[in-house]
Write an enzyme that holds these catalytic residues in place. Structure first.
Site, mmCIF file in Angstrom:
data_model
loop_
_atom_site.group_PDB
_atom_site.id
_atom_site.type_symbol
_atom_site.label_atom_id
_atom_site.label_comp_id
_atom_site.label_asym_id
_atom_site.label_seq_id
_atom_site.Cartn_x
_atom_site.Cartn_y
_atom_site.Cartn_z
ATOM 1 N N CYS A 96 0.837 -1.204 0.000
ATOM 2 C CA CYS A 96 0.000 0.000 0.000
ATOM 3 C C CYS A 96 0.878 1.263 0.000
ATOM 4 O O CYS A 96 1.874 1.323 0.724
ATOM 5 C CB CYS A 96 -0.884 -0.008 1.239
ATOM 6 S SG CYS A 96 -1.882 1.476 1.347
ATOM 7 N N GLU A 126 3.425 -5.822 8.739
ATOM 8 C CA GLU A 126 3.780 -4.459 8.305
ATOM 9 C C GLU A 126 4.986 -3.953 9.090
ATOM 10 O O GLU A 126 5.908 -3.340 8.537
ATOM 11 C CB GLU A 126 2.594 -3.499 8.492
ATOM 12 C CG GLU A 126 2.955 -2.092 8.031
ATOM 13 C CD GLU A 126 1.904 -1.049 8.370
ATOM 14 O OE1 GLU A 126 0.696 -1.323 8.212
ATOM 15 O OE2 GLU A 126 2.304 0.052 8.804
ATOM 16 N N CYS A 194 -2.929 5.699 8.508
ATOM 17 C CA CYS A 194 -3.553 6.051 7.234
ATOM 18 C C CYS A 194 -4.986 6.527 7.458
ATOM 19 O O CYS A 194 -5.631 6.153 8.425
ATOM 20 C CB CYS A 194 -3.485 4.884 6.259
ATOM 21 S SG CYS A 194 -4.861 3.792 6.360
ATOM 22 N N SER A 222 -7.491 -9.503 12.198
ATOM 23 C CA SER A 222 -7.224 -8.234 11.528
ATOM 24 C C SER A 222 -7.058 -7.137 12.577
ATOM 25 O O SER A 222 -7.987 -6.835 13.331
ATOM 26 C CB SER A 222 -8.394 -7.911 10.589
ATOM 27 O OG SER A 222 -8.530 -6.523 10.440
HETATM 28 S S1 SF4 Z 1 -5.588 0.172 5.939
HETATM 29 FE FE1 SF4 Z 1 -4.561 1.963 5.064
HETATM 30 S S2 SF4 Z 1 -2.434 1.347 4.969
HETATM 31 FE FE2 SF4 Z 1 -3.603 -0.517 5.195
HETATM 32 S S3 SF4 Z 1 -3.960 -1.191 3.116
HETATM 33 FE FE3 SF4 Z 1 -5.695 0.069 3.714
HETATM 34 S S4 SF4 Z 1 -5.235 2.121 2.929
HETATM 35 FE FE4 SF4 Z 1 -3.349 0.945 2.999
#
Ligand code: SF4
Length: 287
Positions: A96, A126, A194, A222
């Site tokens: 992302c 991540e 984000c 998650s």
């Molecule tokens: S939650 Fe935010 S950082 Fe994670 S994939 Fe979705 S847009 Fe990207």
């Protein structure tokens, strides 16, 4: 009269949509591809992709030159990408852009001489990717998950730089930055949480206190869904975290008319729709 309110921001964020679309396309066009771990924290989507031939990579020894590996939205340490490329693997990068921004900021902080504090979960894919970027530029830093970590793990340094795992709670981020500001001479902060996460959290904060029951949909593993459920539970004790409509129980809705629904960024629309339909069924609403 039952009133079901679905949060406007419920469901797939744009990063997940990109990754799932990429995996779907690879499955449809190649009939065979791997993802480095589950493409998202949603078992149902992972099973659907498996039906198209996109499977989770278990071991590098499975790979043959020319095969395709999709890097999921969480990203990977740079050495992982290098290793795949050295094996002549076709790498499709679905990291992302928000996660890439965290990598860039970590590198910038190291270049500017900061000790890096990553506010996030130790062991989260991540964060493993982010630590890989820190290591790549010979940076020093720690991961902090909670207040105790802040006190115990962050050494006394004059220059501290802060980034966050993209799906961290805004509340803890603020608390951590406040603490570090009081205990460091020079603090540089990049709020890398984000928008997809913060907007979903804000929506749940608004919706949860106004309804009788809150249903949060998303993978049990998650991180961003777990946090939505925690935020909701703090504001509305009748909060339930489910993965699919099958888990809904009639008694949760007895005597309750206003029902709120939200979903983590890795929950597809079709699962949200199934949940809404099942709630209607349990409440005896026929459309
Ligand atoms: S939650 Fe935010 S950082 Fe994670 S994939 Fe979705 S847009 Fe990207």
């Amino acid at each position: 009269m039952v009133n079901i309110k679905v949060a406007q921001t419920a469901g797939f964020c744009f990063g997940v949509r990109i990754a799932v679309d990429m995996a779907k396309k690879a499955g449809e066009q190649l009939g065979h591809a791997y993802t480095n771990g589950p493409i998202i924290h949603n078992k149902q989507v992972v099973s659907y992709l498996e039906s198209l031939g996109v499977k989770e990579l278990q071991d590098y020894s499975q790979l043959k030159p020319g095969e395709t590996v999709i890097i999921r939205s969480h990203g990977v340490p740079p050495e992982t990408e290098r290793k795949l490329k050295s094996m002549n693997i076709n790498v499709l990068d679905a990291t992302c852009p928000f996660v890439k921004k965290v990598h860039d900021k970590v590198r910038q902080l190291v270049e500017e001489g900061y000790f890096v504090v990553i506010i996030g979960e130790e062991g989260h894919p991540e964060v493993i990717g982010t630590l890989g970027h820190l290591k790549e530029v010979n940076g020093q830093g720690v991961v902090v998950e909670n207040f105790e970590d802040l006190v115990k793990k962050v050494p006394k340094r004059n220059k501290i730089g802060v980034v966050a795992q993209t799906t961290q709670s805004e509340d803890f981020f603020r608390e951590a930055v406040g603490y570090l500001a009081e205990n460091t001479e020079e603090l540089k902060v990049f709020n890398t949480i984000c928008d997809a996460t913060s907007v979903r959290q804000e929506d749940v904060k608004k919706l949860a206190p106004t309804v009788d029951v809150m249903i949060i949909i998303g993978g049990k593993h998650s991180g961003n869904t777990q946090r939505l459920a925690q935020i909701s539970k703090a504001l509305n004790p009748n909060t339930y975290h489910i993965e699919t409509a099958d888990e809904l129980q009639k008694e949760w809705f007895e005597g309750k008319e206003n029902i709120g629904v939200s979903a983590g960024a890795s929950t597809p629309d079709w699962i949200i729709n199934q949940v809404v339909e099942k709630i209607k069924q349990l409440k005896g609403v026929y459309t």
